[in-house]
Design a protein around this motif. Structure first.
Motif, short mmCIF file in Angstrom:
data_model
loop_
_atom_site.label_atom_id
_atom_site.label_comp_id
_atom_site.label_asym_id
_atom_site.label_seq_id
_atom_site.Cartn_x
_atom_site.Cartn_y
_atom_site.Cartn_z
N ARG A 122 0.84 -1.21 0.00
CA ARG A 122 0.00 0.00 0.00
C ARG A 122 0.87 1.26 0.00
O ARG A 122 0.62 2.22 -0.75
CB ARG A 122 -0.90 -0.02 1.23
N ALA A 123 1.89 1.25 0.84
CA ALA A 123 2.80 2.41 0.90
C ALA A 123 3.54 2.59 -0.43
O ALA A 123 3.72 3.71 -0.90
CB ALA A 123 3.80 2.22 2.04
N ALA A 167 2.52 1.70 -3.48
CA ALA A 167 1.59 2.24 -4.48
C ALA A 167 1.37 3.73 -4.28
O ALA A 167 1.33 4.52 -5.23
CB ALA A 167 0.27 1.49 -4.43
N ASP A 168 1.24 4.16 -3.02
CA ASP A 168 1.05 5.58 -2.73
C ASP A 168 2.28 6.40 -3.10
O ASP A 168 2.17 7.50 -3.67
CB ASP A 168 0.73 5.77 -1.24
N GLN A 189 2.58 6.83 -6.82
CA GLN A 189 1.62 7.82 -7.31
C GLN A 189 2.17 9.24 -7.10
O GLN A 189 2.10 10.08 -8.01
CB GLN A 189 0.29 7.67 -6.58
N VAL A 190 2.72 9.50 -5.93
CA VAL A 190 3.25 10.83 -5.64
C VAL A 190 4.44 11.16 -6.54
O VAL A 190 4.55 12.26 -7.09
CB VAL A 190 3.66 10.93 -4.15
N GLY A 192 -2.45 6.89 -10.80
CA GLY A 192 -2.82 5.82 -9.89
C GLY A 192 -1.95 4.58 -10.10
O GLY A 192 -1.59 4.23 -11.22
N SER A 195 -1.51 0.37 -8.60
CA SER A 195 -2.00 -0.76 -7.80
C SER A 195 -0.86 -1.73 -7.58
O SER A 195 0.17 -1.67 -8.26
CB SER A 195 -3.18 -1.45 -8.48
N SER A 245 -5.66 2.16 -7.76
CA SER A 245 -5.06 2.29 -6.43
C SER A 245 -5.54 1.21 -5.45
O SER A 245 -6.02 1.51 -4.36
CB SER A 245 -5.34 3.68 -5.86
#
Length: 597
Positions: free
Chosen positions: A413-414, A416-417, A420-421, A427, A429, A463
């Motif tokens: 999860r971290a 993927a985030d 994105q940034v 997005g 996944s 995401s």
């Protein structure tokens, strides 16, 4: 230094003036110290001219202001502090006109400038003579008396002679100072050039280079990338990990100067330096000029090494995934990988992170974005020894150890985030393999992670994080997805309903209806709410489902078979690249190229 005695000649004012001019001429020719000469003028001009005050004003850099350099009758607090604009007051008037000005009574002179707490009201008469060297104004020589006096031609001539000596001496002093300063600058330039050249040749590293920049610039220094992410800093610099508005060149509101680090047409980063005391010294300027060049060389070298390492890692991982390898071959490749810093000899979890849309994939395809995201993902793996490998437009994270799935899901999860940034908001996944494994199992684990990723992107969109171990019945279906019997099974149980729905809007959507009922565990009220239908309408549609497919929907075995067929139908649609596409029994299933990398 003393005047030559003249025996038999009385000490009359003319003699005193001559002796003073003699001392002044000797001092002017023998000293390069302007302060010594000005002090001599101040000390003896009052006696030679029979006045009460003597002051010297010198022209400040820029040529717009006169600064009181010395005085022997006015407040010493004004020395170096009192400033008059050229043309302002009697002193400025003489400087602007470049001619002597005599004022018998300053109290009646409108151009006289009274300076509180510095001037004294007891002084009445004044004579100001410009100090000129060639055609250049150097300053102004002032004398004042505490009684009315009409300075005559002789007085003005004497003061003009004094001013001429002072002008010549100060000109030589300034020239000598400029020469000495230039020699010092040349030595300093040579020293700085040699220091930075040695750093470049030695490949000293960014931190060492910044320490030298900070030492010569007398201010902390740091380098940031285009996103404002700090790449390195001098020791104890106090720079933040991220610096907002990094592309704003020059002085900033936060007191720092930002300079681009350029190689050819590429901006590799930004050098940020605290302004310190604000003085733009020669050493500081040279340090920044040479520093940016050497920093550019270091960043180019680091970029080339990083790109080579990324390519080698990706090639090695591709070699591991290209075909089924046995344990001996896998161990050999793992040892080879360890020499490149890719530690896969032990057990690792596999996480595959990929963009959710073509625009994100195109962004990752550019080298700067991929490098920036890869570096950020390295930091996002909150597990010692974690690795990131770039494969095309996807990132493969190798997380060592036997951590539980929940922790790996947090890592995914971290990641993927962060992706994105670092790619501008696209997005991403993530898919996770079934568990940790050794080198010989990497191919399977990557395939599982890619399958989990593919399914979640087709079904959920953007995401999301999907673990292969949580796929449930989809795992079994994936194992037989290449077998034609799965398509036949779907056609057997759902083919009639699919063909019914293909007739268009005039036909009630029976597949969607059945999918909602199965998703709600055959709770008809909940399914009706899900479909936004009245329960009577839902009962009618289920009757149509039973009529079209010819199955008894009250039979538990039928319900289970239909649920499995729906999962297989959606899975095969995802494998084809378009969820929900009708698939007949006679259609060949798509190859698992995505899963097998």
């Amino acid at each position: 230094m003393r005047a030559i005695p003249c025996p038999g000649v009385r000490d009359v004012p003319a003699i005193r003036e001559l002796r003073f001019l003699q001392r002044l001429a000797l001092a002017a020719s023998s000293t390069l110290d302007g302060a010594t000469l000005v002090n001599l003028v101040i000390a003896e001009t009052t006696e030679a001219t029979d006045t009460d005050v003597c002051s010297v004003y010198l022209l400040a850099p820029g040529g717009e202001n006169l600064v009181r350099a010395a005085t022997n009758g006015l407040s010493q607090d004004g020395v170096g502090r009192v400033r008059l604009r050229v043309g302002d007051g009697v002193t400025g008037w003489a400087a602007d006109a470049r001619t002597p000005v005599v004022v018998p009574d300053v109290r009646t002179e409108p151009r006289f400038r009274w300076l509180p707490e510095v001037d004294q009201d007891r002084f009445v008469s004044m004579c100001s003579v410009p100090i000129i060297s060639g055609d250049r104004l150097v300053g102004v020589l002032n004398v004042q008396t505490d009684h009315p006096r009409d300075f005559g031609e002789g007085d003005v001539g004497l003061l003009s002679a004094i001013a001429a000596h002072v002008a010549g001496a100060l000109e030589r002093t300034e020239l000598q100072g400029r020469l000495e300063s230039r020699v010092t600058e040349l030595h300093r330039s040579e020293e700085i050039h040699k220091r930075f050249t040695d750093l470049a040749l030695a490949g000293a590293g960014l931190e060492t280079i910044l320490a030298v920049v900070a030492a010569h610039a007398a201010a902390p220094a740091a380098v940031f990338d285009d996103e404002g992410e700090r790449l390195g800093a001098s020791p104890g610099s106090g720079f933040p990990d991220r610096l907002a508005g990094i592309a704003s060149r020059g002085p900033r509101d936060d007191g720092r100067t930002v300079i681009p680090v350029i190689a050819g047409q590429d901006t590799l980063g930004w050098l940020a330096v605290d302004q310190g005391d604000g003085a733009e010294t020669h050493s500081r300027r040279l340090a920044l000029e040479h520093g940016t060049i050497v920093i550019a060389l270091d960043l180019v070298r680091a970029r080339a090494a990083a790109e080579a390492a990324l390519r080698l890692r990706a090639d090695l991982l591709d070699e591991l995934l290209a075909a089924r390898v046995g344990t001996p071959d896998a161990s050999r490749l793992a040892r080879k990988a360890s020499r490149l810093g890719l530690r896969i000899r032990g057990r690792v979890w596999v996480v595959v992170v990929a963009p959710d849309d073509p625009e994100g994939a195109r962004a990752v395809a550019t080298d700067p974005v991929a490098r920036r995201a890869s570096r950020a993902l390295d930091d996002a793996i909150d597990v010692p020894g974690g690795q990131v490998v770039v494969r095309g437009t996807t990132f493969v994270l190798l997380v060592p150890g036997d951590a539980d799935l929940t922790r790996i899901e947090r890592v995914a999860r971290a990641a993927a985030d962060v992706a994105q940034v670092r790619t501008g908001g696209y997005g991403f996944s993530a898919g996770i393999g079934s568990g940790p494994g050794g080198p010989a199992e990497l191919r399977r684990l990557v395939a599982e992670a890619e399958q989990a990723l593919m399914l979640v992107q087709r079904r959920s969109g953007r995401s999301e994080v999907s673990a292969y171990g949580r796929l449930g019945v989809d795992r079994l279906l994936l194992e037989i997805a290449d077998n034609e019997c799965l398509g036949a099974y779907v056609d057997e149980w759902l083919g009639a309903l699919i063909r019914h729905d293909e007739r268009g809007p005039a036909a009630a959507p029976l597949i969607d209806t059945l999918e909602a009922v199965v998703a709600e565990g055959w709770n008809l009220r909940a399914a009706a709410r899900r479909l936004n239908l009245h329960t009577n309408t839902l009962h009618y549609r289920l009757g149509r489902v039973q009529d079209v497919c010819g199955r008894d929907l009250d039979d538990p075995t039928t319900r289970l078979a239909l649920a499995v067929a729906l999962r297989a139908y959606l899975l095969l649609g995802a494998l084809r690249g378009a969820s929900g596409r009708p698939l007949g029994a006679d259609e060949s299933l798509p190859p698992r190229s995505v899963a097998e990398g």
